[in-house]
Design an enzyme around this catalytic site. Structure first.
Site, PDB file in Angstrom:
ATOM      1  CG  HIS A 195       1.822  -2.416 -15.830  1.00  0.00           C
ATOM      2  ND1 HIS A 195       2.128  -3.837 -14.616  1.00  0.00           N
ATOM      3  CD2 HIS A 195       3.142  -2.708 -16.274  1.00  0.00           C
ATOM      4  CE1 HIS A 195       2.361  -5.354 -15.352  1.00  0.00           C
ATOM      5  NE2 HIS A 195       2.865  -4.442 -16.239  1.00  0.00           N
TER       6      HIS A 195
ATOM      7  N   GLY B 227       0.653  -0.863  -0.134  1.00  0.00           N
ATOM      8  CA  GLY B 227      -0.327   0.027  -0.269  1.00  0.00           C
ATOM      9  C   GLY B 227       1.139   1.254  -0.063  1.00  0.00           C
ATOM     10  CB  SER B 228       4.693   2.154  -0.950  1.00  0.00           C
ATOM     11  OG  SER B 228       4.510   2.535  -2.299  1.00  0.00           O
TER      12      SER B 228
ATOM     13  CG  ASP C  18      -1.518  -5.616 -17.117  1.00  0.00           C
ATOM     14  OD1 ASP C  18      -1.971  -4.620 -16.157  1.00  0.00           O
ATOM     15  OD2 ASP C  18      -0.556  -5.892 -16.703  1.00  0.00           O
TER      16      ASP C  18
HETATM   17  C1  GRF Z   1       3.526  -1.055  -7.469  1.00  0.00           C
HETATM   18  O1  GRF Z   1       4.392  -1.288  -8.011  1.00  0.00           O
HETATM   19  C2  GRF Z   1       2.679  -0.709  -8.676  1.00  0.00           C
HETATM   20  O2  GRF Z   1       3.138  -0.529  -9.861  1.00  0.00           O
HETATM   21  C3  GRF Z   1       1.689  -2.274  -8.684  1.00  0.00           C
HETATM   22  O3  GRF Z   1       2.230  -3.070  -7.091  1.00  0.00           O
HETATM   23  C4  GRF Z   1       2.597  -1.980  -6.839  1.00  0.00           C
HETATM   24  C5  GRF Z   1       2.289  -2.040  -5.720  1.00  0.00           C
HETATM   25  O4  GRF Z   1       3.468  -1.055  -4.065  1.00  0.00           O
HETATM   26  N1  GRF Z   1       0.526  -2.152  -9.290  1.00  0.00           N
HETATM   27  P1  GRF Z   1       2.589  -0.724  -3.484  1.00  0.00           P
HETATM   28  O5  GRF Z   1       1.268  -2.059  -2.791  1.00  0.00           O
HETATM   29  O6  GRF Z   1       2.024   0.584  -3.072  1.00  0.00           O
HETATM   30  O7  GRF Z   1       4.018  -0.665  -2.526  1.00  0.00           O
END
Ligand code: GRF
Length: 189
Positions: A105, A12-13, A146
Site C-alpha cells: 500500500h 505493473g511496475s 488494508d
Molecule cells: C503501487 O503504488 C502500490 O502500492 C499500490 O498500487 C500501485 C501499483 O503500481 N497498491 P504499479 O502498477 O506496480 O506500478
C-alpha cells in the site's frame, strides 16, 4: 526454486521490480510463475508476456473462478503478492493461503487506507492533510481492505511543493526497493 504469483490491475511496475530482482540472482531463490489480472488492458500483462510468464485474466470484479483456484492449488505458490490489485481478494483464495498473501500500500497504514484509497487518491489525501511524512506499508492480507498484520513500513518526507505525481514517483522508488527484498526475506525465513 520457490514460486510466486502476482495479482495486479494496472501498470505493473512493482511486478516488474519483483521479476527483475529474482532474475538477477544466482542461484535464483524464486520466480514469478503466474500473473493474474482483472483488467484486460493492464500493463502488467505486457510485462508478464515479455518475460514469458503465464497470465490469467479474470473478470473485472475479481470473482474467484474455479479454474483460478485450481491453478493456484497446482502452482502451490510460496507467496501471493498483490501489487496494485484493485479488487478484494475472494475469501476462497485467502482461506487457501493463510499468511502467504501480501499486499503493498502506498502510504503509512492505518492512515490513508481502506476502500477507494488507491493510487493517486492516496497521495492527494496525504498532501491535503498536510502530512510531512508518507511511505509504504507491506502487510499480510486478510478479509478486510488494508488491515492485515504489517510486515514492513518505510517512510519518506513529503517535500515542500510536493505534488501527488512527484510523491507517487518517490513512493514507487521505495516500493521497488523494499517489495522484492521483503519477499526474499520471507522466503528465506
Ligand atoms: C503501487 O503504488 C502500490 O502500492 C499500490 O498500487 C500501485 C501499483 O503500481 N497498491 P504499479 O502498477 O506496480 O506500478
Amino acid at each position: 526454486m520457490q514460486t510466486l504469483v502476482v495479482f495486479a490491475s494496472g501498470t505493473g511496475s512493482n511486478c516488474a521490480a519483483i521479476i527483475k530482482f529474482f532474475k538477477s540472482q544466482t542461484p535464483r531463490k524464486a520466480e514469478v510463475a503466474l500473473v493474474v489480472s482483472n483488467n484486460p488492458n493492464a500493463g502488467v500483462l505486457t510485462i508478464a508476456a515479455a518475460n514469458n510468464i503465464e497470465t490469467c485474466l479474470i473478470s473485472k470484479d475479481g470473482a474467484a473462478h474455479p479454474e483460478l483456484l485450481l491453478k493456484l492449488q497446482e502452482i502451490k505458490p510460496a507467496l501471493i503478492v498483490l501489487a496494485g490489485y484493485l479488487r478484494k481478494l475472494p475469501a476462497a483464495i485467502i482461506d487457501l493461503f493463510p499468511e502467504r498473501i501480501l499486499n503493498i500500500h502506498p502510504a503509512l497504514l492505518p492512515d490513508f487506507g481502506g476502500k477507494g484509497m488507491y493510487g493517486r487518491h492516496v497521495h492527494e489525501a496525504v498532501i491535503a492533510a498536510g502530512r510531512t511524512q508518507s511511505g509504504i506499508t507491506i502487510h499480510y492480507v486478510d478479509q478486510h481492505y488494508d488491515q492485515g498484520d504489517v510486515l514492513l513500513q518505510a517512510r519518506i518526507s513529503v517535500l515542500p511543493g510536493e505534488t501527488p505525481d512527484s510523491l507517487a514517483q518517490r513512493i514507487h522508488r521505495l516500493e521497488h526497493f523494499y517489495l522484492p527484498r521483503t519477499i526474499e526475506f520471507l522466503l528465506s525465513n
